[in-house]
Design a protein around this motif. Structure first.
Motif, PDB file in Angstrom:
ATOM      1  N   ARG A 143      -1.840  18.403  41.524  1.00  0.00           N
ATOM      2  CA  ARG A 143      -3.198  18.640  41.997  1.00  0.00           C
ATOM      3  C   ARG A 143      -3.608  17.580  42.991  1.00  0.00           C
ATOM      4  NH1 ARG A 143      -3.314  13.930  39.349  1.00  0.00           N
ATOM      5  NH2 ARG A 143      -5.215  13.376  38.233  1.00  0.00           N
ATOM      6  N   ASP A 144      -4.586  17.931  43.797  1.00  0.00           N
ATOM      7  CA  ASP A 144      -5.221  17.012  44.744  1.00  0.00           C
ATOM      8  C   ASP A 144      -6.708  17.075  44.440  1.00  0.00           C
ATOM      9  OD1 ASP A 144      -6.461  15.791  46.900  1.00  0.00           O
ATOM     10  OD2 ASP A 144      -4.984  16.502  48.347  1.00  0.00           O
ATOM     11  N   ASN A 145      -7.167  16.119  43.649  1.00  0.00           N
ATOM     12  CA  ASN A 145      -8.560  16.151  43.206  1.00  0.00           C
ATOM     13  C   ASN A 145      -9.538  16.066  44.375  1.00  0.00           C
ATOM     14  OD1 ASN A 145      -6.811  15.097  40.978  1.00  0.00           O
ATOM     15  ND2 ASN A 145      -8.720  15.307  39.841  1.00  0.00           N
ATOM     16  N   ALA A 146      -9.201  15.280  45.376  1.00  0.00           N
ATOM     17  CA  ALA A 146     -10.108  15.094  46.510  1.00  0.00           C
ATOM     18  C   ALA A 146     -10.331  16.411  47.263  1.00  0.00           C
ATOM     19  CB  ALA A 146      -9.565  14.035  47.450  1.00  0.00           C
ATOM     20  N   ARG A 147      -9.313  17.249  47.291  1.00  0.00           N
ATOM     21  CA  ARG A 147      -9.400  18.515  47.999  1.00  0.00           C
ATOM     22  C   ARG A 147      -9.642  19.688  47.070  1.00  0.00           C
ATOM     23  NH1 ARG A 147      -4.635  18.306  52.652  1.00  0.00           N
ATOM     24  NH2 ARG A 147      -5.316  16.358  53.629  1.00  0.00           N
ATOM     25  N   ASN A 148      -9.744  19.420  45.769  1.00  0.00           N
ATOM     26  CA  ASN A 148      -9.935  20.490  44.775  1.00  0.00           C
ATOM     27  C   ASN A 148      -8.847  21.557  44.893  1.00  0.00           C
ATOM     28  OD1 ASN A 148     -12.301  19.420  43.568  1.00  0.00           O
ATOM     29  ND2 ASN A 148     -13.512  20.185  45.286  1.00  0.00           N
ATOM     30  N   MET A 149      -7.614  21.072  44.978  1.00  0.00           N
ATOM     31  CA  MET A 149      -6.465  21.960  45.120  1.00  0.00           C
ATOM     32  C   MET A 149      -5.493  21.743  43.966  1.00  0.00           C
ATOM     33  SD  MET A 149      -6.773  23.715  47.977  1.00  0.00           S
ATOM     34  CE  MET A 149      -5.085  24.270  48.236  1.00  0.00           C
ATOM     35  N   VAL A 150      -4.832  22.810  43.577  1.00  0.00           N
ATOM     36  CA  VAL A 150      -3.740  22.718  42.625  1.00  0.00           C
ATOM     37  C   VAL A 150      -2.571  23.490  43.208  1.00  0.00           C
ATOM     38  CG1 VAL A 150      -4.443  24.737  41.273  1.00  0.00           C
ATOM     39  CG2 VAL A 150      -3.068  22.953  40.198  1.00  0.00           C
ATOM     40  N   TYR A 151      -1.368  23.000  42.947  1.00  0.00           N
ATOM     41  CA  TYR A 151      -0.173  23.576  43.537  1.00  0.00           C
ATOM     42  C   TYR A 151       0.845  23.916  42.452  1.00  0.00           C
ATOM     43  CZ  TYR A 151      -2.287  21.179  47.505  1.00  0.00           C
ATOM     44  OH  TYR A 151      -3.174  20.745  48.442  1.00  0.00           O
ATOM     45  N   LEU A 152       1.708  24.846  42.784  1.00  0.00           N
ATOM     46  CA  LEU A 152       2.839  25.149  41.919  1.00  0.00           C
ATOM     47  C   LEU A 152       4.074  25.231  42.811  1.00  0.00           C
ATOM     48  CD1 LEU A 152       3.648  25.760  38.958  1.00  0.00           C
ATOM     49  CD2 LEU A 152       3.586  28.196  39.579  1.00  0.00           C
ATOM     50  N   GLN A 153       4.894  24.203  42.733  1.00  0.00           N
ATOM     51  CA  GLN A 153       6.159  24.196  43.460  1.00  0.00           C
ATOM     52  C   GLN A 153       7.199  24.887  42.585  1.00  0.00           C
ATOM     53  OE1 GLN A 153       6.960  23.037  46.609  1.00  0.00           O
ATOM     54  NE2 GLN A 153       8.937  24.008  46.220  1.00  0.00           N
ATOM     55  N   MET A 154       7.783  25.935  43.115  1.00  0.00           N
ATOM     56  CA  MET A 154       8.745  26.730  42.352  1.00  0.00           C
ATOM     57  C   MET A 154      10.106  26.644  43.028  1.00  0.00           C
ATOM     58  SD  MET A 154       6.380  30.062  41.489  1.00  0.00           S
ATOM     59  CE  MET A 154       6.328  30.607  43.196  1.00  0.00           C
ATOM     60  N   ASN A 155      11.056  26.071  42.334  1.00  0.00           N
ATOM     61  CA  ASN A 155      12.419  25.934  42.846  1.00  0.00           C
ATOM     62  C   ASN A 155      13.384  26.743  41.984  1.00  0.00           C
ATOM     63  OD1 ASN A 155      11.461  24.080  44.772  1.00  0.00           O
ATOM     64  ND2 ASN A 155      11.769  22.358  43.359  1.00  0.00           N
ATOM     65  N   SER A 156      14.561  26.963  42.515  1.00  0.00           N
ATOM     66  CA  SER A 156      15.606  27.695  41.785  1.00  0.00           C
ATOM     67  C   SER A 156      15.064  28.994  41.211  1.00  0.00           C
ATOM     68  CB  SER A 156      16.174  26.815  40.669  1.00  0.00           C
ATOM     69  OG  SER A 156      16.703  25.617  41.186  1.00  0.00           O
ATOM     70  N   LEU A 157      14.380  29.729  42.043  1.00  0.00           N
ATOM     71  CA  LEU A 157      13.731  30.949  41.573  1.00  0.00           C
ATOM     72  C   LEU A 157      14.739  31.998  41.130  1.00  0.00           C
ATOM     73  CD1 LEU A 157      10.867  31.058  44.174  1.00  0.00           C
ATOM     74  CD2 LEU A 157      10.543  31.154  41.706  1.00  0.00           C
ATOM     75  N   LYS A 158      14.329  32.754  40.116  1.00  0.00           N
ATOM     76  CA  LYS A 158      15.172  33.799  39.545  1.00  0.00           C
ATOM     77  C   LYS A 158      14.448  35.142  39.664  1.00  0.00           C
ATOM     78  CE  LYS A 158      16.685  30.526  35.991  1.00  0.00           C
ATOM     79  NZ  LYS A 158      16.781  30.263  34.523  1.00  0.00           N
ATOM     80  N   PRO A 159      15.189  36.229  39.652  1.00  0.00           N
ATOM     81  CA  PRO A 159      14.520  37.541  39.711  1.00  0.00           C
ATOM     82  C   PRO A 159      13.487  37.729  38.600  1.00  0.00           C
ATOM     83  CG  PRO A 159      16.851  37.795  40.154  1.00  0.00           C
ATOM     84  CD  PRO A 159      16.642  36.354  39.758  1.00  0.00           C
ATOM     85  N   GLU A 160      13.720  37.136  37.462  1.00  0.00           N
ATOM     86  CA  GLU A 160      12.770  37.273  36.355  1.00  0.00           C
ATOM     87  C   GLU A 160      11.480  36.485  36.579  1.00  0.00           C
ATOM     88  OE1 GLU A 160      16.008  36.436  36.149  1.00  0.00           O
ATOM     89  OE2 GLU A 160      16.341  34.917  34.563  1.00  0.00           O
ATOM     90  N   ASP A 161      11.419  35.687  37.641  1.00  0.00           N
ATOM     91  CA  ASP A 161      10.173  35.017  38.001  1.00  0.00           C
ATOM     92  C   ASP A 161       9.246  35.936  38.800  1.00  0.00           C
ATOM     93  OD1 ASP A 161      12.113  32.079  38.617  1.00  0.00           O
ATOM     94  OD2 ASP A 161      10.844  32.471  36.863  1.00  0.00           O
ATOM     95  N   THR A 162       9.726  37.104  39.160  1.00  0.00           N
ATOM     96  CA  THR A 162       8.913  38.053  39.904  1.00  0.00           C
ATOM     97  C   THR A 162       7.683  38.443  39.099  1.00  0.00           C
ATOM     98  OG1 THR A 162      10.793  38.940  41.131  1.00  0.00           O
ATOM     99  CG2 THR A 162       8.867  40.364  40.903  1.00  0.00           C
ATOM    100  N   ALA A 163       6.520  38.263  39.707  1.00  0.00           N
ATOM    101  CA  ALA A 163       5.260  38.538  39.018  1.00  0.00           C
ATOM    102  C   ALA A 163       4.103  38.280  39.968  1.00  0.00           C
ATOM    103  CB  ALA A 163       5.108  37.646  37.785  1.00  0.00           C
ATOM    104  N   VAL A 164       2.930  38.672  39.544  1.00  0.00           N
ATOM    105  CA  VAL A 164       1.708  38.222  40.194  1.00  0.00           C
ATOM    106  C   VAL A 164       1.297  36.922  39.516  1.00  0.00           C
ATOM    107  CG1 VAL A 164      -0.696  38.726  40.727  1.00  0.00           C
ATOM    108  CG2 VAL A 164       1.010  40.567  40.756  1.00  0.00           C
TER     109      VAL A 164
END
Length: 118
Positions: A71-92
């Motif tokens: 997260r970046d509190n100053a910017r009110n942002m949250v992130y999700l870095q996704m590596n080594s993605l798999k087909p089962e990660d497919t989703a909304v």
């Protein structure tokens, strides 16, 4: 709190994506930010969460070691870095916030589609 998620897309298995979530409104009330996902025909499931002030993180076993929430509190942002993605990660993927004193996540973004091809 209003949340706007972005960054989804189509990626090959083994690839990476970074999701972003912008929070606005009563952000001072936020205690926890989280990411959830829902695949077709399945229930929504927890992916990761981060404590807004201290930064402690928690992950679902299925993504541990591959995904990183930050997260970046100053910017009110949250992130999700996704590596080594798999087909089962497919989703909304949805970002959500939990207010101080609340048990459940009360504010939700609109969702961003992540599709991982094999």
């Amino acid at each position: 709190v209003q949340l706007q998620a972005s960054g989804g897309g189509l990626v090959q298995a083994g690839g990476s994506l970074r999701l972003s979530c912008a929070a606005s409104g009563r952000t001072a009330s936020i205690s926890t930010m989280g990411w959830f996902r829902q695949a077709p025909g399945k229930e929504r499931e927890f992916v990761a969460r981060i404590i807004w002030s201290g930064g402690a993180t928690y992950y679902a076993d299925s993504v541990k070691g591959r995904f990183t929430i930050s997260r970046d509190n100053a910017r009110n942002m949250v992130y999700l870095q996704m590596n080594s993605l798999k087909p089962e990660d497919t989703a909304v993927y949805y970002c959500a916030s939990r207010a101080t004193g609340n048990i459940s996540f009360g504010s939700w973004g609109q969702g961003t589609q992540v599709t991982v091809s094999s």
